[in-house]
Design a protein around this motif. Structure first.
Motif, PDB file in Angstrom:
ATOM      1  N   ASP A 274     -13.884 -20.116 -12.587  1.00 32.68           N
ATOM      2  CA  ASP A 274     -12.522 -20.036 -13.129  1.00 32.68           C
ATOM      3  C   ASP A 274     -12.363 -21.099 -14.206  1.00 32.68           C
ATOM      4  O   ASP A 274     -12.187 -22.275 -13.920  1.00 32.68           O
ATOM      5  CB  ASP A 274     -11.505 -20.266 -12.006  1.00 32.68           C
ATOM      6  CG  ASP A 274     -10.068 -20.212 -12.528  1.00 32.68           C
ATOM      7  OD1 ASP A 274      -9.883 -19.801 -13.690  1.00 32.68           O
ATOM      8  OD2 ASP A 274      -9.157 -20.587 -11.771  1.00 32.68           O
ATOM      9  N   THR A 275     -12.467 -20.676 -15.459  1.00 35.70           N
ATOM     10  CA  THR A 275     -12.335 -21.609 -16.579  1.00 35.70           C
ATOM     11  C   THR A 275     -10.972 -21.515 -17.253  1.00 35.70           C
ATOM     12  O   THR A 275     -10.723 -22.186 -18.247  1.00 35.70           O
ATOM     13  CB  THR A 275     -13.424 -21.328 -17.632  1.00 35.70           C
ATOM     14  OG1 THR A 275     -13.234 -20.004 -18.133  1.00 35.70           O
ATOM     15  CG2 THR A 275     -14.810 -21.447 -17.031  1.00 35.70           C
TER      16      THR A 275
ATOM     17  N   PRO B  58     -13.852 -31.461 -24.747  1.00 38.99           N
ATOM     18  CA  PRO B  58     -13.447 -30.295 -23.935  1.00 38.99           C
ATOM     19  C   PRO B  58     -13.068 -30.693 -22.514  1.00 38.99           C
ATOM     20  O   PRO B  58     -12.134 -30.119 -21.931  1.00 38.99           O
ATOM     21  CB  PRO B  58     -14.695 -29.404 -23.959  1.00 38.99           C
ATOM     22  CG  PRO B  58     -15.412 -29.790 -25.212  1.00 38.99           C
ATOM     23  CD  PRO B  58     -15.183 -31.262 -25.359  1.00 38.99           C
ATOM     24  N   GLU B  59     -13.768 -31.667 -21.963  1.00 31.30           N
ATOM     25  CA  GLU B  59     -13.463 -32.151 -20.616  1.00 31.30           C
ATOM     26  C   GLU B  59     -12.093 -32.828 -20.583  1.00 31.30           C
ATOM     27  O   GLU B  59     -11.269 -32.565 -19.710  1.00 31.30           O
ATOM     28  CB  GLU B  59     -14.556 -33.140 -20.201  1.00 31.30           C
ATOM     29  CG  GLU B  59     -14.370 -33.792 -18.858  1.00 31.30           C
ATOM     30  CD  GLU B  59     -15.649 -34.484 -18.421  1.00 31.30           C
ATOM     31  OE1 GLU B  59     -16.561 -33.781 -17.943  1.00 31.30           O
ATOM     32  OE2 GLU B  59     -15.748 -35.714 -18.569  1.00 31.30           O
ATOM     33  N   ILE B  60     -11.856 -33.687 -21.549  1.00 29.79           N
ATOM     34  CA  ILE B  60     -10.585 -34.413 -21.626  1.00 29.79           C
ATOM     35  C   ILE B  60      -9.427 -33.435 -21.776  1.00 29.79           C
ATOM     36  O   ILE B  60      -8.401 -33.537 -21.097  1.00 29.79           O
ATOM     37  CB  ILE B  60     -10.610 -35.402 -22.810  1.00 29.79           C
ATOM     38  CG1 ILE B  60     -11.624 -36.525 -22.534  1.00 29.79           C
ATOM     39  CG2 ILE B  60      -9.228 -35.987 -23.074  1.00 29.79           C
ATOM     40  CD1 ILE B  60     -11.950 -37.354 -23.749  1.00 29.79           C
ATOM     41  N   HIS B  61      -9.589 -32.473 -22.666  1.00 25.00           N
ATOM     42  CA  HIS B  61      -8.511 -31.522 -22.937  1.00 25.00           C
ATOM     43  C   HIS B  61      -8.195 -30.679 -21.709  1.00 25.00           C
ATOM     44  O   HIS B  61      -7.042 -30.294 -21.481  1.00 25.00           O
ATOM     45  CB  HIS B  61      -8.890 -30.620 -24.112  1.00 25.00           C
ATOM     46  CG  HIS B  61      -7.758 -29.781 -24.610  1.00 25.00           C
ATOM     47  ND1 HIS B  61      -7.584 -28.466 -24.235  1.00 25.00           N
ATOM     48  CD2 HIS B  61      -6.717 -30.082 -25.426  1.00 25.00           C
ATOM     49  CE1 HIS B  61      -6.498 -27.986 -24.811  1.00 25.00           C
ATOM     50  NE2 HIS B  61      -5.956 -28.934 -25.536  1.00 25.00           N
ATOM     51  N   ARG B  62      -9.196 -30.412 -20.901  1.00 23.21           N
ATOM     52  CA  ARG B  62      -9.007 -29.557 -19.732  1.00 23.21           C
ATOM     53  C   ARG B  62      -8.267 -30.278 -18.610  1.00 23.21           C
ATOM     54  O   ARG B  62      -7.474 -29.674 -17.890  1.00 23.21           O
ATOM     55  CB  ARG B  62     -10.358 -29.051 -19.228  1.00 23.21           C
ATOM     56  CG  ARG B  62     -10.248 -28.072 -18.082  1.00 23.21           C
ATOM     57  CD  ARG B  62     -11.563 -27.399 -17.808  1.00 23.21           C
ATOM     58  NE  ARG B  62     -11.981 -26.586 -18.931  1.00 23.21           N
ATOM     59  CZ  ARG B  62     -11.535 -25.368 -19.177  1.00 23.21           C
ATOM     60  NH1 ARG B  62     -10.625 -24.823 -18.388  1.00 23.21           N
ATOM     61  NH2 ARG B  62     -11.961 -24.687 -20.212  1.00 23.21           N
ATOM     62  N   ILE B  63      -8.523 -31.586 -18.429  1.00 16.85           N
ATOM     63  CA  ILE B  63      -8.052 -32.244 -17.212  1.00 16.85           C
ATOM     64  C   ILE B  63      -6.934 -33.262 -17.415  1.00 16.85           C
ATOM     65  O   ILE B  63      -6.254 -33.622 -16.450  1.00 16.85           O
ATOM     66  CB  ILE B  63      -9.220 -32.946 -16.479  1.00 16.85           C
ATOM     67  CG1 ILE B  63      -9.814 -34.054 -17.354  1.00 16.85           C
ATOM     68  CG2 ILE B  63     -10.282 -31.940 -16.069  1.00 16.85           C
ATOM     69  CD1 ILE B  63     -10.929 -34.837 -16.679  1.00 16.85           C
ATOM     70  N   ALA B  64      -6.712 -33.737 -18.656  1.00 16.98           N
ATOM     71  CA  ALA B  64      -5.854 -34.906 -18.843  1.00 16.98           C
ATOM     72  C   ALA B  64      -4.402 -34.567 -19.150  1.00 16.98           C
ATOM     73  O   ALA B  64      -4.098 -33.592 -19.840  1.00 16.98           O
ATOM     74  CB  ALA B  64      -6.414 -35.781 -19.961  1.00 16.98           C
ATOM     75  N   ASP B  65      -3.488 -35.414 -18.627  1.00 16.00           N
ATOM     76  CA  ASP B  65      -2.078 -35.361 -19.010  1.00 16.00           C
ATOM     77  C   ASP B  65      -1.836 -36.152 -20.287  1.00 16.00           C
ATOM     78  O   ASP B  65      -1.051 -35.757 -21.140  1.00 16.00           O
ATOM     79  CB  ASP B  65      -1.211 -35.957 -17.892  1.00 16.00           C
ATOM     80  CG  ASP B  65      -1.294 -35.155 -16.615  1.00 16.00           C
ATOM     81  OD1 ASP B  65      -0.969 -33.960 -16.648  1.00 16.00           O
ATOM     82  OD2 ASP B  65      -1.701 -35.713 -15.580  1.00 16.00           O
ATOM     83  N   ARG B  66      -2.524 -37.278 -20.381  1.00  9.74           N
ATOM     84  CA  ARG B  66      -2.447 -38.137 -21.570  1.00  9.74           C
ATOM     85  C   ARG B  66      -3.841 -38.646 -21.877  1.00  9.74           C
ATOM     86  O   ARG B  66      -4.721 -38.649 -21.014  1.00  9.74           O
ATOM     87  CB  ARG B  66      -1.548 -39.353 -21.334  1.00  9.74           C
ATOM     88  CG  ARG B  66      -0.073 -39.115 -21.355  1.00  9.74           C
ATOM     89  CD  ARG B  66       0.663 -40.456 -21.272  1.00  9.74           C
ATOM     90  NE  ARG B  66       0.356 -41.190 -20.049  1.00  9.74           N
ATOM     91  CZ  ARG B  66       0.457 -42.513 -19.925  1.00  9.74           C
ATOM     92  NH1 ARG B  66       0.815 -43.255 -20.965  1.00  9.74           N
ATOM     93  NH2 ARG B  66       0.194 -43.105 -18.769  1.00  9.74           N
TER      94      ARG B  66
END
Length: 502
Positions: free
Chosen positions: A242-243, A454-462
């Motif tokens: 699930d991406t 891509p990792e940061i954009h997927r998981i981060a609020d800020r």
């Protein structure tokens, strides 16, 4: 060198690591070997390098059958292995590591240190690595250790070089230098087997590919005939990843305050708040002070000034035990050097933080350890047939799951994760992303140090972007683009270029 491996099978007890795998590499070819953690890539390469004997199967080198491949024979044939897990001896110098086991001697049988240092300087210059060969390896940063590992393969005559995740710790500039060298080696007729979980790198540098899944051969072909979506499908098979899920912003009250934190020579005047349920990413480029900041937040690196406040109370940074007891856990970078205890079992590695922080009894209860393992295995899906095996029996991704489980067992309020998906496959990456999201939903707060956008954009609020030891920008999700991250990570705004870049 032309390599042909036919029907290679390897059993470890009842565990099937490889079954009837065929693998071919041509002379002067850059061949990508793809597979998730545990797919059998390392086992296949260790068989090729003579470190492991196959249960059955045949190996042909330049058309000639090898009756029994050994490490010595592989070295004699010119097969060199650059391991993902660094095999350097920290107590030796750079040149001593480069020549370890293959030392040069003069006519009297005495070590020729002068010649070894001279030849080491040549190969280090080839990698644009400004390091004195007499420097102890322990003093080098991880990226430089990785380049020393690569230099070792370049120092001696090679016909085939196996590169297992060689770019994991390298900067973009260092990766470009490495890719240039790889292409030059190919042009000289040297074959390269390139193992990586980074799809863009594989498509850039490799000409052909072979995919393994669960110890079986899946497909070989040319990279020009597939795209990243097809490659991912080959890797995971029928298992759906699930991406498409979207990060929910469920931030609550402030749980941690960092005020003017400074570690002279590494970072200066870093201040930020962390909310309950928030995933805060901190990124930048090599040498930005990011790694040192992660260590300081956990009490593993002394600070020059500043303070950290957790739940309204100033954190005692005198030792890590105080930090752990205050509700902070940490998954550090480079699991081999900073997390894994190679001589301990899987369950002992998982339990060790619990022993430090919460264990009250004089003796260790084996049943409690097994219960602890089984509880966390359900959460992180650690794949092993026996938790009493050494942790080194696991693939890199499963080792990382053990380290994450180690800290989940403490049920910390705040988790610091430094490069948590380093060197693991796409499937395991998304498992960790989902775990981060679930922890956030449960009210846990996370600080993720990562250089992968891509990792940061997927998981981060800020996201905080660091530049030369300072927080150069704070980006919320609306402004969290790769262009903005690179703009601030390279310090473009400090040069007076478009100060209000968005």
């Amino acid at each position: 060198m032309h390599i042909e491996m036919k029907s290679v099978t390897k059993y470890f007890g009842a565990v099937v690591a490889l079954e009837d795998v065929d693998f071919t590499v041509n002379e002067g070819e850059i061949h990508g070997l793809l597979g998730e953690n545990g797919a059998g890539k390392s086992t296949l390469m260790n068989i090729l390098g003579g470190a492991i004997q196959p249960t059955k199967g045949e190996i042909y080198i330049n058309g000639e059958k090898i009756e029994k491949m050994t490490i010595g024979l592989a070295t004699e044939l010119g097969i060199r292995f650059i391991h993902q897990e660094l095999n350097l001896v920290n107590d030796l110098t750079v040149y001593e590591n480069l020549y370890l086991g293959e030392e040069l001697t003069n006519k009297f049988g005495i070590l020729d240190k002068k010649q070894m240092i001279k030849e080491s300087e040549k190969v280090l210059r080839r990698l644009n690595l400004d390091v004195d060969p007499t420097t102890p390896v322990a003093e080098l940063e991880t990226s430089r250790k990785q380049l020393v590992e690569i230099a070792k393969a370049l120092l001696f005559k090679s016909e085939l070089i196996i590169m297992d995740e060689p770019t994991t710790a390298l900067t973009n500039t260092e990766i470009e230098i490495l890719f240039r060298i790889i292409r030059n080696l190919r042009d000289d007729g040297i074959s390269i087997i390139f193992i990586s979980h980074k799809m863009p790198e594989l498509f850039r540098i490799c000409e052909k590919f072979t995919v393994l899944r669960d110890g079986h051969f899946i497909r070989s072909g040319n990279f020009k005939d597939i795209d990243e979506q097809i490659a991912t499908s080959l890797l995971v098979g029928d298992r759906k990843i699930d991406t498409e899920w979207v990060k929910e912003d469920i931030r609550q009250e402030v749980i941690l305050k960092v005020e003017n934190l400074t570690c002279e020579g590494f970072f200066e005047d870093v201040s930020f708040d962390l909310h309950r349920g928030e995933v805060l990413a901190i990124t930048g480029l090599h040498g930005d002070g990011r790694s040192e900041l992660s260590e300081a937040l956990f009490g593993a690196r002394p600070i020059t000034s500043g303070r950290i406040i957790v739940n309204g109370e100033e954190l005692n940074l005198k030792n890590i035990s105080n930090v752990m007891k205050s509700g902070i856990g940490m998954i550090p970078r480079n699991r081999k050097e900073r997390s894994i205890i190679k001589d301990l079992s899987i369950i002992n590695n998982l339990s060790i933080a619990y022993f430090v922080s919460k264990h009250k009894n004089f003796f260790i209860n084996d049943k409690e350890e097994l219960d602890r393992f089984e509880r966390n295995k359900k959460i992180t899906d650690i794949k092993t047939d026996d938790p009493r095996n050494l942790v080194t029996s696991l693939s890199g991704g499963n080792q990382q799951k053990v380290i994450i489980s180690r800290w989940l067992e403490l049920d910390s309020d705040i988790y610091i994760m430094d490069n948590p998906t380093q060197g693991i496959d796409v499937g395991t990456k998304f498992e960790i992303y989902h775990l981060i999201n679930e922890l956030s939903k449960r009210g846990k707060s996370l600080i993720i140090f990562s250089a992968e956008f891509p990792e940061i954009h997927r998981i981060a609020d800020r996201c905080f972007v660091m530049y030369k030891g300072h927080v150069n920008a704070e980006l919320d999700r609306e402004k969290l683009t790769e262009v903005n991250v690179m703009y601030y990570a390279t310090g473009s705004n400090t040069e007076g270029i478009n100060e209000k870049h968005t």
